[in-house]
Design a protein around this motif. Structure first.
Motif, PDB file in Angstrom:
ATOM      1  N   ALA A 386      -5.965   8.317   6.942  1.00 30.13           N
ATOM      2  CA  ALA A 386      -6.300   7.684   5.659  1.00 30.13           C
ATOM      3  C   ALA A 386      -5.132   7.816   4.699  1.00 30.13           C
ATOM      4  N   MET A 387      -4.976   6.826   3.839  1.00 33.89           N
ATOM      5  CA  MET A 387      -3.966   6.928   2.799  1.00 33.89           C
ATOM      6  C   MET A 387      -4.443   7.884   1.712  1.00 33.89           C
ATOM      7  N   VAL A 388      -3.501   8.546   1.066  1.00 36.70           N
ATOM      8  CA  VAL A 388      -3.831   9.441  -0.037  1.00 36.70           C
ATOM      9  C   VAL A 388      -4.359   8.622  -1.212  1.00 36.70           C
ATOM     10  N   ASP A 389      -5.473   9.082  -1.804  1.00 42.99           N
ATOM     11  CA  ASP A 389      -6.029   8.416  -2.978  1.00 42.99           C
ATOM     12  C   ASP A 389      -5.254   8.874  -4.206  1.00 42.99           C
ATOM     13  N   THR A 390      -4.509   7.958  -4.831  1.00 39.18           N
ATOM     14  CA  THR A 390      -3.692   8.304  -6.000  1.00 39.18           C
ATOM     15  C   THR A 390      -4.355   7.883  -7.307  1.00 39.18           C
ATOM     16  N   GLY A 391      -5.606   7.436  -7.232  1.00 41.53           N
ATOM     17  CA  GLY A 391      -6.261   6.885  -8.411  1.00 41.53           C
ATOM     18  C   GLY A 391      -6.333   7.829  -9.588  1.00 41.53           C
ATOM     19  N   GLU A 392      -6.545   9.130  -9.315  1.00 42.63           N
ATOM     20  CA  GLU A 392      -6.716  10.095 -10.399  1.00 42.63           C
ATOM     21  C   GLU A 392      -5.418  10.809 -10.771  1.00 42.63           C
ATOM     22  N   LYS A 393      -4.338  10.487 -10.099  1.00 42.34           N
ATOM     23  CA  LYS A 393      -3.073  11.179 -10.376  1.00 42.34           C
ATOM     24  C   LYS A 393      -2.422  10.632 -11.644  1.00 42.34           C
ATOM     25  N   PRO A 394      -1.760  11.492 -12.404  1.00 44.10           N
ATOM     26  CA  PRO A 394      -1.047  10.996 -13.590  1.00 44.10           C
ATOM     27  C   PRO A 394       0.254  10.316 -13.202  1.00 44.10           C
ATOM     28  N   GLU A 395       0.714   9.398 -14.023  1.00 42.05           N
ATOM     29  CA  GLU A 395       2.005   8.763 -13.795  1.00 42.05           C
ATOM     30  C   GLU A 395       3.122   9.651 -14.329  1.00 42.05           C
ATOM     31  N   THR A 396       4.107   9.906 -13.511  1.00 37.62           N
ATOM     32  CA  THR A 396       5.263  10.700 -13.917  1.00 37.62           C
ATOM     33  C   THR A 396       6.524  10.058 -13.354  1.00 37.62           C
TER      34      THR A 396
END
Length: 554
Positions: A386-396
């Motif tokens: 599965a691909m990592v879910d980045t939905g909740e990650k902050p943008e940096t």
């Protein structure tokens, strides 16, 4: 005859899905400005390799092998390239050859060029043989400037130097151009010792009653004319001959990018110029780039470096990718053209024992032990991919730097240094392939996210002392996931491209030491590779600033 790279673009199209990523846009002028601050607003386009003359100083007696017609630029491709360059700031285009008037669609090309918004001048350099037949139509199509090549005012000598008849037709063509209002008509004369140096004064007299700009060009030795350096007559010698006849012969003011040093006899209608390509080169103010008839970009007339825009266009590369390709070539332009040689370089090479002993004496690398997390990030709770879910990650801001090394032998090393690899400029093409692959990483590595990149830079450097090409890729984005894979894919693809371009010389090339050097940003924090696994030429652990020489978007 030197042939530029073509297979590299096939490689890129085969392994990359061009156009799936947002493309960084280069600003106008930045694309055509090299590392020495020279801005290139003048494009020369060769329309054909064919010529109806066989001039001794530019073609061997046996002739040359011409490129097959399917490999030459079509009319549409010529106009597409012109539009692309004009969009980046080119305002003058000169049509050359071969001999451009042998191309039947010449009026159509000129007309379509004149429709490009922002293009101020369309000029043409011709031998003048068919001007009396074609010039009226070319002027109606929009031709602004005419240059006529003429090396002698004696019909018999003309036939000797060109191996053809036609001196009278050339002179009538010049007169017709003057009658049609071309002012001045530029007459290009290559001055050669023991041939026409005694006509220099006669050419100056030609300017008395005609609005012509006679431009004396220093003879340039090259392979095709057997490097006959003894035929060169330098500018100051020509100037002395003229001043002996006209002591008041005076210089005129030149524009910053003029290649010709302008002079004039007071009271004469026309003027004289000197193009001092050999004795006093004008590389410091050069604003010219060139497209060959088969679609290769040359940033220096006297250099071997060529990059195929034709192959890029036919591979369906986007305008942004073409712009990046052009920019990379311009950035690699040297400070001045190569020095002449009395004989051409012959790659009769042997292995250098000192280099080989240095290579084989290297100690094996020692890797430090590291602890790795047993939890894989690309699997779900059931262990499925599965691909990592980045939905909740902050943008940096995330930056990654990777490297790769390509081990060559001494023969390939010297061929790359002299730019004599038959496929073309190895380092430039490797850098372009690396940039393209970074932007398409998600198409190559299945579980990578498709993310917009704000910067990609790939540098390929030849290390002659160890017979290696060192590749460094740096990638940056503002997003929710890192760019380590983009940096690694860029370095790996650049290394593969070096192999692809040099494999005809040797299959013993080794790609090694592909690794991540550093990364910053994101939840896991910064990472710097331990010193033990850096490339052996590095004596100390590099800092981020050493590996991120950002000079603007690519």
């Amino acid at each position: 005859m030197h042939k530029p790279v073509r297979n590299a673009w096939k490689f890129c199209r085969r392994h990359l899905s061009v156009g799936t990523q947002p493309k960084p846009v280069l600003s106008t002028k930045e694309t055509l400005t090299d590392l020495f601050g020279r801005y290139h607003n003048y494009l020369r386009i060769s329309l054909t390799e064919r010529c109806n003359l066989r001039c001794q100083y530019c073609m061997p007696e046996e002739g040359v092998k011409l490129t097959e017609k399917p490999h030459l630029l079509t009319t549409d491709e010529v106009i597409k390239i012109a539009r692309l360059f004009v969009k980046e700031g080119v305002d003058k285009i000169r049509l050359t050859g071969g001999e451009p008037t042998v191309r039947k669609d010449l009026p159509d090309i000129i007309y379509n060029l004149k429709q490009i918004e922002g293009l101020k001048t369309v000029a043409m350099t011709t031998n003048g043989l068919v001007l009396t037949k074609q010039l009226v139509a070319l002027q109606k199509a929009g031709l602004d400037i005419v240059n006529v090549s003429l090396d002698t005012l004696v019909a018999e000598k003309y036939e000797k130097i060109t191996r053809r008849k036609g001196w009278n037709r050339v002179m009538m063509g010049i007169d017709l151009a003057l009658q049609l209002g071309y002012n001045p008509v530029k007459v290009n004369c290559v001055v050669m010792k023991d041939f026409n140096e005694n006509e220099i004064v006669d050419f100056v007299r030609l300017t008395k009653d005609r609005s012509v700009d006679v431009r004396f060009i220093e003879y340039m030795p090259f392979t095709g004319n057997k490097w006959e350096v003894n035929k060169l007559i330098p500018y100051k010698s020509m100037l002395g001959m003229i001043q002996a006849e006209w002591p008041d012969f005076q210089p005129l003011k030149n524009a910053p990018n003029d290649t010709s040093k302008a002079w004039k006899v007071p009271g004469y209608k026309g003027q004289v110029g000197f193009i001092t390509s050999m004795s006093e080169h004008f590389c410091g103010t050069c604003n010219r780039v060139r497209i060959t008839a088969d679609g290769n970009l040359k940033v220096c007339l006297f250099g071997n470096t060529e990059i195929s825009l034709r192959d890029a266009i036919r591979s369906k590369c986007s305008d942004d990718d073409l712009t990046a390709l052009i920019s990379a070539a311009v950035k690699r332009k040297k400070k001045q053209h190569a020095e002449t040689r009395k004989t051409p370089f012959m790659p009769n090479l042997t292995y250098h024992n000192s280099i080989l002993s240095h290579l084989y004496s290297q100690k094996p690398f020692q890797y430090t032990q590291r602890m790795y997390c047993t939890k894989l990030t690309h699997t779900d709770d059931q262990g499925k991919v599965a691909m990592v879910d980045t939905g909740e990650k902050p943008e940096t801001t995330r930056i990654a730097v990777a490297t790769a090394t390509v081990q060559l032998n001494s023969e390939i090393t010297l061929l790359i240094r002299e730019n004599l690899i038959k496929k073309g400029d190895v380092l430039t093409i490797a850098e372009i392939a690396g940039i393209m692959s970074a932007k398409n990483t998600s198409s190559i590595v299945p579980l990578c996210h498709n993310i917009p990149l704000s910067h990609v830079q790939v540098k390929a450097k030849l290390k002659e002392e160890t017979c290696e090409v060192h590749i460094t890729s740096s990638v940056r984005c503002d997003g929710k996931t890192g760019v380590e894979m983009e940096a690694l894919v860029a370095a790996s693809t650049a290394a593969l491209t070096v192999y692809d371009m040099c494999k005809a010389v040797s299959k013993g090339i080794v790609i090694k030491e592909v690794k991540l050097l550093s990364k910053s940003g994101g939840k896991s924090g910064d990472y710097h590779a331990p010193e033990e696994i850096h490339v052996r030429d590095f004596n100390r652990k590099p800092t981020r600033n050493q590996w991120l020489p950002f000079v603007g978007p690519v």
